[in-house]
Design a protein around this motif. Structure first.
Motif, PDB file in Angstrom:
ATOM      1  N   LYS A  66      44.352  45.730  16.571  1.00 15.48           N
ATOM      2  CA  LYS A  66      44.798  44.301  16.730  1.00 15.48           C
ATOM      3  C   LYS A  66      45.251  43.901  15.123  1.00 15.48           C
ATOM      4  CE  LYS A  66      42.039  42.285  20.402  1.00 15.48           C
ATOM      5  NZ  LYS A  66      43.544  42.176  21.108  1.00 15.48           N
ATOM      6  N   THR A  68      48.695  42.438  12.237  1.00 15.45           N
ATOM      7  CA  THR A  68      50.074  41.978  11.965  1.00 15.45           C
ATOM      8  C   THR A  68      50.593  43.053  11.533  1.00 15.45           C
ATOM      9  OG1 THR A  68      49.316  39.715  11.620  1.00 15.45           O
ATOM     10  CG2 THR A  68      51.465  40.213  10.861  1.00 15.45           C
ATOM     11  N   SER A  70      53.812  44.171   9.094  1.00 10.71           N
ATOM     12  CA  SER A  70      54.357  43.505   7.933  1.00 10.71           C
ATOM     13  C   SER A  70      55.587  44.629   7.410  1.00 10.71           C
ATOM     14  CB  SER A  70      53.413  43.496   6.754  1.00 10.71           C
ATOM     15  OG  SER A  70      52.423  42.553   7.206  1.00 10.71           O
ATOM     16  N   PRO A  77      55.042  39.320   6.941  1.00  9.71           N
ATOM     17  CA  PRO A  77      54.408  39.357   8.164  1.00  9.71           C
ATOM     18  C   PRO A  77      55.424  39.338   9.045  1.00  9.71           C
ATOM     19  CG  PRO A  77      53.234  37.604   6.998  1.00  9.71           C
ATOM     20  CD  PRO A  77      54.188  38.081   6.298  1.00  9.71           C
ATOM     21  N   TYR A  79      55.525  40.699  12.914  1.00  8.28           N
ATOM     22  CA  TYR A  79      55.049  40.747  14.424  1.00  8.28           C
ATOM     23  C   TYR A  79      53.445  40.977  14.449  1.00  8.28           C
ATOM     24  CZ  TYR A  79      59.921  42.093  14.796  1.00  8.28           C
ATOM     25  OH  TYR A  79      61.101  42.242  14.618  1.00  8.28           O
ATOM     26  N   SER A  80      53.176  40.036  15.452  1.00  8.04           N
ATOM     27  CA  SER A  80      51.641  40.300  15.917  1.00  8.04           C
ATOM     28  C   SER A  80      51.597  41.405  16.874  1.00  8.04           C
ATOM     29  CB  SER A  80      51.244  38.806  16.555  1.00  8.04           C
ATOM     30  OG  SER A  80      49.845  39.014  17.081  1.00  8.04           O
ATOM     31  N   SER A  81      50.393  42.044  16.888  1.00  8.77           N
ATOM     32  CA  SER A  81      50.099  43.260  17.837  1.00  8.77           C
ATOM     33  C   SER A  81      50.176  42.549  19.124  1.00  8.77           C
ATOM     34  CB  SER A  81      48.624  43.722  17.387  1.00  8.77           C
ATOM     35  OG  SER A  81      47.794  43.065  17.339  1.00  8.77           O
TER      36      SER A  81
END
Length: 95
Positions: A66, A68, A70, A77, A79-81
Motif C-alpha cells: 500500500k 503512493t 511517485s 505523487p 497514483y495510489s496503490s
C-alpha cells in the motif's frame, strides 16, 4: 485588398512568441548530465528520451504494498496503490 494589408501589418507588428522549451513550466530543472546521474538508465530512457519498458519487465507490475506511486524525476505523487489493477498489458495500470 486593404483589409489584407492591414492584417499583414498587424501580424508584422505582433512580436513572435518565444520558443518554448520542452522543460518550461516544470518545477524541477536539471541538465541532461544531472538527469543521467540521478535516474537509473531505464528511468532516464523513459522519462527523458520517451522510451518505454518491455511488457512485464517492471518491478512494479507485481507490487502489492500500500502507498503512493511517485515520479522518479521530481517526486510528485502520481497514483495510489488503491487504484492499481491488472490490465493484462504487462505494465502497471491505474484507474
Amino acid at each position: 485588398a486593404s483589409a489584407a494589408a492591414g492584417a499583414q501589418r498587424a501580424a508584422a507588428a505582433t512580436p513572435a512568441p518565444r520558443d518554448k522549451s520542452r522543460t518550461d513550466g516544470y518545477k524541477v530543472q536539471r541538465s541532461d548530465r544531472e538527469w543521467a546521474y540521478v535516474l537509473s538508465g531505464a528511468q532516464y530512457n523513459v522519462l527523458r528520451q520517451g522510451g518505454t519498458e518491455r511488457p512485464n519487465s517492471s518491478i512494479l507490475v507485481n507490487e502489492k504494498r500500500k502507498g503512493t506511486f511517485s515520479c522518479a524525476g521530481c517526486g510528485t505523487p502520481l497514483y495510489s496503490s488503491e487504484t492499481k489493477f491488472n490490465s493484462g498489458t504487462g505494465w502497471p495500470s491505474f484507474g
